[in-house]
Design a protein around this motif. Structure first.
Motif, PDB file in Angstrom:
ATOM      1  N   HIS A  19     -10.945   4.828  -4.655  1.00  0.00           N
ATOM      2  CA  HIS A  19      -9.984   4.029  -3.876  1.00  0.00           C
ATOM      3  C   HIS A  19      -8.721   4.849  -3.626  1.00  0.00           C
ATOM      4  O   HIS A  19      -8.196   4.902  -2.505  1.00  0.00           O
ATOM      5  CB  HIS A  19      -9.666   2.750  -4.652  1.00  0.00           C
ATOM      6  CG  HIS A  19      -8.763   1.811  -3.917  1.00  0.00           C
ATOM      7  ND1 HIS A  19      -8.057   0.814  -4.565  1.00  0.00           N
ATOM      8  CD2 HIS A  19      -8.428   1.712  -2.603  1.00  0.00           C
ATOM      9  CE1 HIS A  19      -7.339   0.144  -3.670  1.00  0.00           C
ATOM     10  NE2 HIS A  19      -7.545   0.668  -2.483  1.00  0.00           N
ATOM     11  N   ARG A  35      -9.350   7.526  -0.920  1.00  0.00           N
ATOM     12  CA  ARG A  35      -9.401   6.988   0.451  1.00  0.00           C
ATOM     13  C   ARG A  35      -7.992   6.721   0.984  1.00  0.00           C
ATOM     14  O   ARG A  35      -7.679   7.032   2.131  1.00  0.00           O
ATOM     15  CB  ARG A  35     -10.226   5.698   0.490  1.00  0.00           C
ATOM     16  CG  ARG A  35     -11.717   5.894   0.271  1.00  0.00           C
ATOM     17  CD  ARG A  35     -12.494   4.643   0.662  1.00  0.00           C
ATOM     18  NE  ARG A  35     -12.102   3.462  -0.111  1.00  0.00           N
ATOM     19  CZ  ARG A  35     -12.636   3.129  -1.290  1.00  0.00           C
ATOM     20  NH1 ARG A  35     -13.569   3.886  -1.827  1.00  0.00           N
ATOM     21  NH2 ARG A  35     -12.239   2.036  -1.922  1.00  0.00           N
ATOM     22  N   GLU A  36      -7.143   6.127   0.132  1.00  0.00           N
ATOM     23  CA  GLU A  36      -5.784   5.815   0.563  1.00  0.00           C
ATOM     24  C   GLU A  36      -4.984   7.092   0.838  1.00  0.00           C
ATOM     25  O   GLU A  36      -4.221   7.162   1.806  1.00  0.00           O
ATOM     26  CB  GLU A  36      -5.074   4.994  -0.513  1.00  0.00           C
ATOM     27  CG  GLU A  36      -5.604   3.578  -0.652  1.00  0.00           C
ATOM     28  CD  GLU A  36      -4.990   2.633   0.361  1.00  0.00           C
ATOM     29  OE1 GLU A  36      -3.918   2.080   0.111  1.00  0.00           O
ATOM     30  OE2 GLU A  36      -5.627   2.447   1.418  1.00  0.00           O
ATOM     31  N   ARG A  82       0.828  -1.208   0.000  1.00  0.00           N
ATOM     32  CA  ARG A  82       0.000   0.000   0.000  1.00  0.00           C
ATOM     33  C   ARG A  82       0.863   1.260   0.000  1.00  0.00           C
ATOM     34  O   ARG A  82       0.566   2.233  -0.708  1.00  0.00           O
ATOM     35  CB  ARG A  82      -0.933   0.000   1.210  1.00  0.00           C
ATOM     36  CG  ARG A  82      -2.016  -1.060   1.166  1.00  0.00           C
ATOM     37  CD  ARG A  82      -2.819  -1.035   2.457  1.00  0.00           C
ATOM     38  NE  ARG A  82      -3.501   0.237   2.626  1.00  0.00           N
ATOM     39  CZ  ARG A  82      -3.878   0.732   3.806  1.00  0.00           C
ATOM     40  NH1 ARG A  82      -3.619   0.076   4.923  1.00  0.00           N
ATOM     41  NH2 ARG A  82      -4.504   1.890   3.874  1.00  0.00           N
ATOM     42  N   TYR A 142      -4.696   1.294  -8.341  1.00  0.00           N
ATOM     43  CA  TYR A 142      -5.907   1.422  -7.528  1.00  0.00           C
ATOM     44  C   TYR A 142      -7.126   0.946  -8.318  1.00  0.00           C
ATOM     45  O   TYR A 142      -7.138   1.009  -9.559  1.00  0.00           O
ATOM     46  CB  TYR A 142      -6.108   2.875  -7.090  1.00  0.00           C
ATOM     47  CG  TYR A 142      -5.102   3.331  -6.067  1.00  0.00           C
ATOM     48  CD1 TYR A 142      -5.291   3.067  -4.712  1.00  0.00           C
ATOM     49  CD2 TYR A 142      -3.949   3.998  -6.449  1.00  0.00           C
ATOM     50  CE1 TYR A 142      -4.354   3.467  -3.764  1.00  0.00           C
ATOM     51  CE2 TYR A 142      -3.002   4.403  -5.518  1.00  0.00           C
ATOM     52  CZ  TYR A 142      -3.216   4.133  -4.179  1.00  0.00           C
ATOM     53  OH  TYR A 142      -2.291   4.518  -3.249  1.00  0.00           O
ATOM     54  N   PHE A 185       0.980   4.066  -2.892  1.00  0.00           N
ATOM     55  CA  PHE A 185       0.692   5.459  -2.556  1.00  0.00           C
ATOM     56  C   PHE A 185       1.835   6.370  -3.002  1.00  0.00           C
ATOM     57  O   PHE A 185       1.614   7.448  -3.574  1.00  0.00           O
ATOM     58  CB  PHE A 185       0.475   5.574  -1.042  1.00  0.00           C
ATOM     59  CG  PHE A 185       0.534   6.979  -0.508  1.00  0.00           C
ATOM     60  CD1 PHE A 185      -0.517   7.861  -0.702  1.00  0.00           C
ATOM     61  CD2 PHE A 185       1.641   7.420   0.203  1.00  0.00           C
ATOM     62  CE1 PHE A 185      -0.459   9.155  -0.201  1.00  0.00           C
ATOM     63  CE2 PHE A 185       1.710   8.700   0.707  1.00  0.00           C
ATOM     64  CZ  PHE A 185       0.657   9.584   0.507  1.00  0.00           C
ATOM     65  N   GLU A 238      -5.933   8.504   4.142  1.00  0.00           N
ATOM     66  CA  GLU A 238      -5.378   7.747   5.262  1.00  0.00           C
ATOM     67  C   GLU A 238      -3.893   8.030   5.459  1.00  0.00           C
ATOM     68  O   GLU A 238      -3.432   8.208   6.577  1.00  0.00           O
ATOM     69  CB  GLU A 238      -5.590   6.251   5.050  1.00  0.00           C
ATOM     70  CG  GLU A 238      -5.026   5.403   6.187  1.00  0.00           C
ATOM     71  CD  GLU A 238      -5.385   3.935   6.082  1.00  0.00           C
ATOM     72  OE1 GLU A 238      -4.729   3.120   6.760  1.00  0.00           O
ATOM     73  OE2 GLU A 238      -6.313   3.595   5.320  1.00  0.00           O
ATOM     74  N   PHE A 239      -3.132   8.071   4.375  1.00  0.00           N
ATOM     75  CA  PHE A 239      -1.686   8.224   4.488  1.00  0.00           C
ATOM     76  C   PHE A 239      -1.220   9.674   4.583  1.00  0.00           C
ATOM     77  O   PHE A 239      -0.126   9.937   5.089  1.00  0.00           O
ATOM     78  CB  PHE A 239      -0.989   7.559   3.296  1.00  0.00           C
ATOM     79  CG  PHE A 239      -0.956   6.063   3.374  1.00  0.00           C
ATOM     80  CD1 PHE A 239      -0.519   5.415   4.520  1.00  0.00           C
ATOM     81  CD2 PHE A 239      -1.345   5.289   2.296  1.00  0.00           C
ATOM     82  CE1 PHE A 239      -0.488   4.035   4.594  1.00  0.00           C
ATOM     83  CE2 PHE A 239      -1.313   3.893   2.355  1.00  0.00           C
ATOM     84  CZ  PHE A 239      -0.881   3.273   3.515  1.00  0.00           C
TER      85      PHE A 239
END
Length: 213
Positions: free
Chosen positions: A194, A197-198, A163, A189, A167, A201-202
């Motif tokens: 998608h 969202r990643e 992941r 992705y 990213f 988060e990161f």
């Protein structure tokens, strides 16, 4: 202003950051480990692999960094990568007596202790293009063995490493001007949602804000 500079073989890059006023920099996961030196305070420390955004207050002045590719840092510091995950650690805590005071000394130190690990490179390359189960099978490893090797070399289990690498590629493509819809497809992705969202988060912010100069 943050700038990356060409580095000797085996290093990801050298970088400098200069500012005249304090500000908050958003450091995001990239799978790498850095040695960072702040000349004004002579603060010399190691930034381990991150799993989440790491907002950092930057004081006025200059910083110098040596960045190691994913999987290359542990040999330099004599510690498994997972022991440095999400941490900022004085270099002397990892390598007693490592008192370096110029960029040239820091680069020489890094190159002298660098021990390239072909297996780590192979794992990272495979995870960029194949599912975790396929990578383990192709490398002749059990899932548990692959997980342990990834923790030691990268600081993450294989799924998290995959992941983070995805990213990091997405961010690089976006900064190069690739349209976001194409970024999602080229990075692996499922779709643009998608990717969003990643990135949230990161990085903690949308992709458009993350790549803003």
């Amino acid at each position: 202003m943050y700038r990356e500079h060409e580095a000797p073989a085996g290093l990801a890059c050298l970088w400098t950051r200069e500012s005249t006023e304090p500000y908050i920099a958003r450091v995001v996961p990239d799978g790498c480990t850095d040695i960072i030196w702040v000349p004004d305070t002579d603060h010399l420390f190691v930034a381990g692999p991150d799993t989440q955004p790491h907002p950092t207050t930057i004081a006025p002045g200059r910083m110098f960094g040596v960045r190691f590719p994913p999987g290359a840092g542990p040999a330099v510091f004599g510690a498994p990568a997972h022991a440095l995950r999400d941490l900022r650690v004085p270099l002397t805590e990892l390598v007693p007596g490592a008192r370096l005071s110029t960029p040239d000394e820091i680069v020489a130190f890094a190159l002298d202790r660098l021990r390239p690990d072909p297996s780590a490179h192979a794992v990272a390359s495979a995870l960029r293009r194949s599912p975790v189960s396929t990578v383990a099978w192709d490398l002749g490893l059990s899932s548990r063995q692959l997980h342990r090797r990834c923790l030691d070399a990268f600081g993450y289990g294989p799924k998290m490493l995959q992941r983070v690498l995805r990213f990091d590629r997405a961010v690089s493509l976006a900064r190069a001007g690739t349209p976001f819809a194409s970024v999602a497809a080229e990075s692996g992705y499922a779709d643009q949602a998608h990717l969003s969202r990643e990135v949230r988060e990161f990085a903690g912010v949308p992709l458009s804000q993350l790549i803003r100069p």
